[in-house]
Design an enzyme around this catalytic site. Structure first.
Site, PDB file in Angstrom:
ATOM      1  N   HIS A 372       0.807  -1.231   0.000  1.00  0.00           N
ATOM      2  CA  HIS A 372       0.000   0.000   0.000  1.00  0.00           C
ATOM      3  C   HIS A 372       0.837   1.276   0.000  1.00  0.00           C
ATOM      4  CE1 HIS A 372      -4.166  -1.424   0.544  1.00  0.00           C
ATOM      5  NE2 HIS A 372      -3.640  -2.422   1.230  1.00  0.00           N
ATOM      6  N   LYS A 564      -8.742  14.360   4.056  1.00  0.00           N
ATOM      7  CA  LYS A 564      -7.909  13.154   4.078  1.00  0.00           C
ATOM      8  C   LYS A 564      -6.872  13.334   5.171  1.00  0.00           C
ATOM      9  CE  LYS A 564      -6.942  13.819  -0.195  1.00  0.00           C
ATOM     10  NZ  LYS A 564      -6.755  12.779  -1.210  1.00  0.00           N
ATOM     11  N   ARG A 565      -6.139  12.278   5.462  1.00  0.00           N
ATOM     12  CA  ARG A 565      -5.066  12.360   6.445  1.00  0.00           C
ATOM     13  C   ARG A 565      -4.133  13.518   6.098  1.00  0.00           C
ATOM     14  NH1 ARG A 565      -0.252   9.331   6.347  1.00  0.00           N
ATOM     15  NH2 ARG A 565      -1.126   8.161   4.584  1.00  0.00           N
ATOM     16  N   LYS A 570       0.475  14.810   0.645  1.00  0.00           N
ATOM     17  CA  LYS A 570      -0.898  15.038   0.178  1.00  0.00           C
ATOM     18  C   LYS A 570      -1.147  16.514  -0.131  1.00  0.00           C
ATOM     19  CE  LYS A 570      -2.645  10.994   2.672  1.00  0.00           C
ATOM     20  NZ  LYS A 570      -3.202  10.172   1.580  1.00  0.00           N
ATOM     21  N   THR A 672      -8.728   6.404  -2.042  1.00  0.00           N
ATOM     22  CA  THR A 672     -10.123   5.974  -2.253  1.00  0.00           C
ATOM     23  C   THR A 672     -11.086   7.136  -2.058  1.00  0.00           C
ATOM     24  OG1 THR A 672     -10.213   5.184   0.037  1.00  0.00           O
ATOM     25  CG2 THR A 672      -9.751   3.551  -1.677  1.00  0.00           C
ATOM     26  N   LYS A 676     -14.834   8.152  -3.878  1.00  0.00           N
ATOM     27  CA  LYS A 676     -16.072   8.471  -3.156  1.00  0.00           C
ATOM     28  C   LYS A 676     -16.623   9.826  -3.590  1.00  0.00           C
ATOM     29  CE  LYS A 676     -14.074   5.841   0.598  1.00  0.00           C
ATOM     30  NZ  LYS A 676     -13.209   5.934   1.803  1.00  0.00           N
TER      31      LYS A 676
END
Length: 829
Positions: A372, A564-565, A570, A672, A676
């Protein structure tokens, strides 16, 4: 005898009536309120009603589970086992009602009792048994496995305290313990009659067994008991219910009477406290040695319990373990359960007296490994002394696996000591370590990435040597998400609209049916209905934002969302720099015409991740200034939505207009959240990273706002030597935004507070924000232009939803079943 003239007291039905009409469900809830919760309606609280409703629903799950288990037993079904340290399953009531097909009936039953189903769904505490995408993926896969009628057991850890609850105080993240069990958890069924002793520490000693074989005995210095707590996973529209079995640690002897009687009251319960610590909290801080040790003990604990449970179940029908790998297909969800390779070898060789060669063949045929991450630092490595101290026998087994494996590599690549060092299960650079990803690769029959780009990069970089050795092991299995939770449950308005337009609800089990919406994407009537649904969702989120943060936002504005985290790769701070730049333009020209925009951030930072926590503080600092400035006049609002989790995502995904998927290309394995958002009709602005590549391919390049360097360009940029400061001269907007942050404008005049963020960008910029800033701003300009054309935006939104079939977790599970697990559906009557 004279009969009494008094009327008999009402009978409360404690049992399950098997009546799924509103009246039948109402009777069941009343019975559970009385028999399970011990309340009568006049004094029952909302939580009492939630528990009673959940117990009534659980009865229906149990009926399906007993049928399912009996079917699997009778057919000796090949079984998928999903080993994961995280299962972020989210609230269960709404999901179970959807999958049982009794959502509307239950809502009607509760209305007749003066209760509101939406209120009870909100009442449910979310089990925070995961940190983010890894755990949420595991939960989606468990739901899809049941929906596709695949015999499955999920094994994990029943953390007493899950991922922390996030509170924002003075702009800072404050971590609060996640007490998800405090009001009761009705979905869990504990089985104290099924426990396993888990050994830890101690030493090993060789001996000769009764058959004259060389054997090894592990003499531990601690033994912990593992007790299973089961949660039932109901498939959608089928009778199949699979089992998620989470393990709770308990003391072998929980109370020392001798110590108590001598006045040593702490000593009397010491063993209980130490043992229960293993499953006390999700992801303890592993900076100190004690934290690392606890993390390793957690992973071994649940894997050992799982494998021994699997052996117990297998031997209920089989006489030996020689076909264990034909009974089970075990998927390692990242490296956390990779110790299972060594543990299964120990169980087969030490406890079941199997020779090494057949034991190793069974082990390799049993396991498959999902990677992952592309970040080398995220691949688990345990210091050798620590590993030896906790798992002395497993280290011996790993040494032997490594000896045999390196002999195979040396025979294949003679005279290549560097390759041997790179592939060894033992890291020799600096402190010696046990490389868990290498153990997973060597001990598995299949290795997969989770997006096409991610898998290609694994083959080219992180696991290249293993790919060279075993190319046949590698495949891609792009992640997916369950539409039942993230569309049907989260977005009932859109669900009704889609079903009405398609004329059926088959799309809930086969998402490819959404393609039937494509011909309607330009229909003005359908577009107007689509916009009404989106606006209603935005109004609900706006109300929740006001309730949660006190910030008033305009539902007519563009909802630009990044949840998100929090992590530097990111690039939440890239988004924020663009916000600061827009704010500066509004200040310089108060009459500037812009598309009104509400920028919504959300996500948790790891407690020990200083930079991520500072980024949260910067977001809140910017929000405080921008939202209070009269020059902005509601054309720009900034919100940090606290405590982003599965429950809150139900409100956020359906309300988003724009989905921010802006990680540095080549850093995100898949993602993911991107799926969504798009499933709910949000348009994506993003880089060619992770699953963004495939989303863009599916929805069409014209329906995706692309920007930024590609993964090869990122690699080349770093190879040539990247100097972020050289870019500032050509980008005065970026320079001005950084200067404004450094001036103390968003920190109450404190010029030093956000200097670590600025210095990280100017000195290193590891994730190439400066290089991607100008293309990002340009892409955001295109976003604003299209949003001003409602017909064009709505068409793109409809097409995003219509073309998301590939990203259902059902598709991903079908591919795993076909290519890796080799397992077929087992229908349950």
């Amino acid at each position: 005898m004279k009969k009494s003239s008094r009327k008999s007291a009402p009978v409360h039905p404690c049992g399950y009536t098997a009546d799924n009409t509103p009246e039948g469900i109402r009777r069941d809830i009343e019975g559970k309120l009385f028999c399970m919760v011990g309340k009568f309606p006049e004094v029952a609280t909302r939580n009492n009603y939630y528990l009673a409703t959940a117990y009534a629903v659980r009865d229906r799950l149990l009926q399906h589970w007993v049928r399912t288990a009996k079917t699997y037993f009778e057919k000796a079904s090949r079984t998928v086992v999903y080993l994961s340290a995280e299962f972020l399953i989210g609230p269960q009531l709404g999901r179970n009602l959807i999958n049982l097909g009794i959502y509307d009936q239950t809502a009607a039953a509760l209305r007749a009792m003066g209760q509101n189903l939406d209120d009870l769904i909100e009442q449910e505490e979310e089990p925070g048994l995961g940190n983010g995408g890894l755990g949420r993926l595991a939960a989606c896969y468990m739901e899809s496995l049941a929906t596709l009628q695949i015999p499955t057991i999920g094994y994990g850890i029943r953390y007493e305290f899950g991922i922390f609850d996030q509170v924002i105080q003075d702009g800072r993240q404050v971590e609060i313990s996640d007490r998800w069990l405090r009001l009761g958890y009705p979905w869990e069924i504990t089985h104290p009659e099924v426990t396993y002793e888990v050994k830890l520490g101690g030493y090993t000693e060789p001996f000769t067994d009764a058959d004259g074989r060389y054997a090894v005995r592990w003499v531990p210095n601690r033994i912990v008991l593992g007790t299973p707590c089961d949660t039932l996973m109901q498939g959608h529209g089928v009778s199949t219910v699979n089992m998620l079995r989470l393990w709770k640690a308990e003391a072998h002897e929980s109370f020392n009477f001798e110590a108590f009687n001598t006045g040593d009251y702490y000593g009397a319960v010491h063993q209980k406290v130490v043992s229960e610590n293993i499953t006390k909290v999700l992801y303890p801080n592993d900076e100190p040695v004690a934290g690392k040790q606890l993390r390793l003990e957690q992973q071994y604990f649940f894997v050992s319990c799982a494998l021994r449970d699997m052996i117990r179940i297998h031997l209920q029908r089989a006489k030996s373990l020689e076909n264990f790998h034909r009974k089970y297909a075990v998927q390692l969800n990242d490296t956390h359960p990779a110790i299972g390779v060594a543990e299964l070898m120990r169980l087969l060789v030490d406890e079941h007296a199997m020779d090494w060669e057949p034991a190793w063949e069974i082990t390799r045929q049993t396991f498959a490994y999902t990677n992952h991450t592309l970040l080398p630092e995220a691949l688990e490595q345990w210091p050798l002394p620590l590993f030896r101290r906790v798992l002395p026998r497993h280290l011996e087994i790993i040494f032997e696996i490594n000896r045999r494996f390196l002999a195979e590599v040396a025979a294949r690549y003679p005279g290549d000591p560097d390759r041997l060092a790179r592939m060894s299960l033992i890291g020799e650079h600096g402190e010696k370590t046990v490389r868990m990803a290498h153990l997973a690769c060597v001990g598995s029959s299949a290795i997969n990435g989770v997006a096409a780009l991610h898998t290609d990069l694994l083959k080219q970089t992180l696991l290249r040597d293993f790919y060279d050795l075993w190319p046949e092991k590698f495949s891609n299995k792009t992640n997916g998400v369950t539409p039942r939770r993230f569309l049907v449950l989260a977005n009932p308005g859109l669900t009704r609209l889609i079903s009405a337009r398609l004329g059926h609800d088959d799309w809930m089990r086969d998402l490819d049916h959404l393609r039937g919406l494509e011909p309607h994407a330009t229909d003005p009537e359908f577009q107007e209905a689509w916009r009404r649904v989106k606006h209603a969702n935005k109004e609900k989120l706006a109300a929740l934002i006001r309730q949660t943060t006190g910030i008033t936002v305009d539902p007519a504005s563009l909802f630009d969302v990044q949840v998100k985290r929090i992590h530097e790769y990111k690039r939440q701070h890239l988004n924020l720099l663009r916000v600061v730049s827009l704010y500066q333009r509004l200040k310089q020209n108060p009459d500037l015409k812009v598309t009104p925009r509400t920028v919504i951030f959300g996500g948790k930072a790891a407690p020990g991740y200083f930079m991520a926590k500072l980024i949260i503080r910067l977001i809140n600092g910017v929000a405080g200034v921008v939202n209070a400035d009269p020059d902005v006049r509601d054309r720009l609002k900034v919100v940090f939505f606290p405590d982003f989790n599965v429950k809150n995502s139900h409100h956020i995904y359906p309300a988003a207009d724009l989905s921010e998927q802006i990680s540095t290309a080549g850093m995100e394995a898949s993602g993911t959240g991107n799926m969504k958002f798009a499933m709910n009709g949000a348009l994506t602005i993003g880089t060619l990273d992770g699953a963004n590549v495939e989303i863009r391919d599916e929805v069409g390049a014209e329906n995706f706002f692309l920007f930024g360097l590609t993964a090869p360009e990122v690699a080349e940029c770093k190879r040539q030597g990247y100097h972020p400061q050289h870019l500032l001269g050509d980008n005065p907007e970026l320079r001005a935004a950084l200067d404004l942050i450094g001036s103390g404008a968003f920190s109450g005049g404190d010029r030093g507070l956000f200097q670590p963020v600025i210095r990280a960008l100017l000195d290193r910029d590891d994730y190439l924000l400066c290089a991607d800033f100008a293309p990002y701003v340009e892409a955001q300009t295109r976003v604003a232009e299209v949003y001003r054309d409602p017909a064009a935006w709505t068409r793109m939104s409809i097409l995003n939803t219509a073309r998301m079939g590939k990203f259902s977790s059902d598709r991903a599970i079908r591919e795993y079943c076909r290519d890796i697990w080799h397992v077929d559906p087992v229908p349950v009557a």
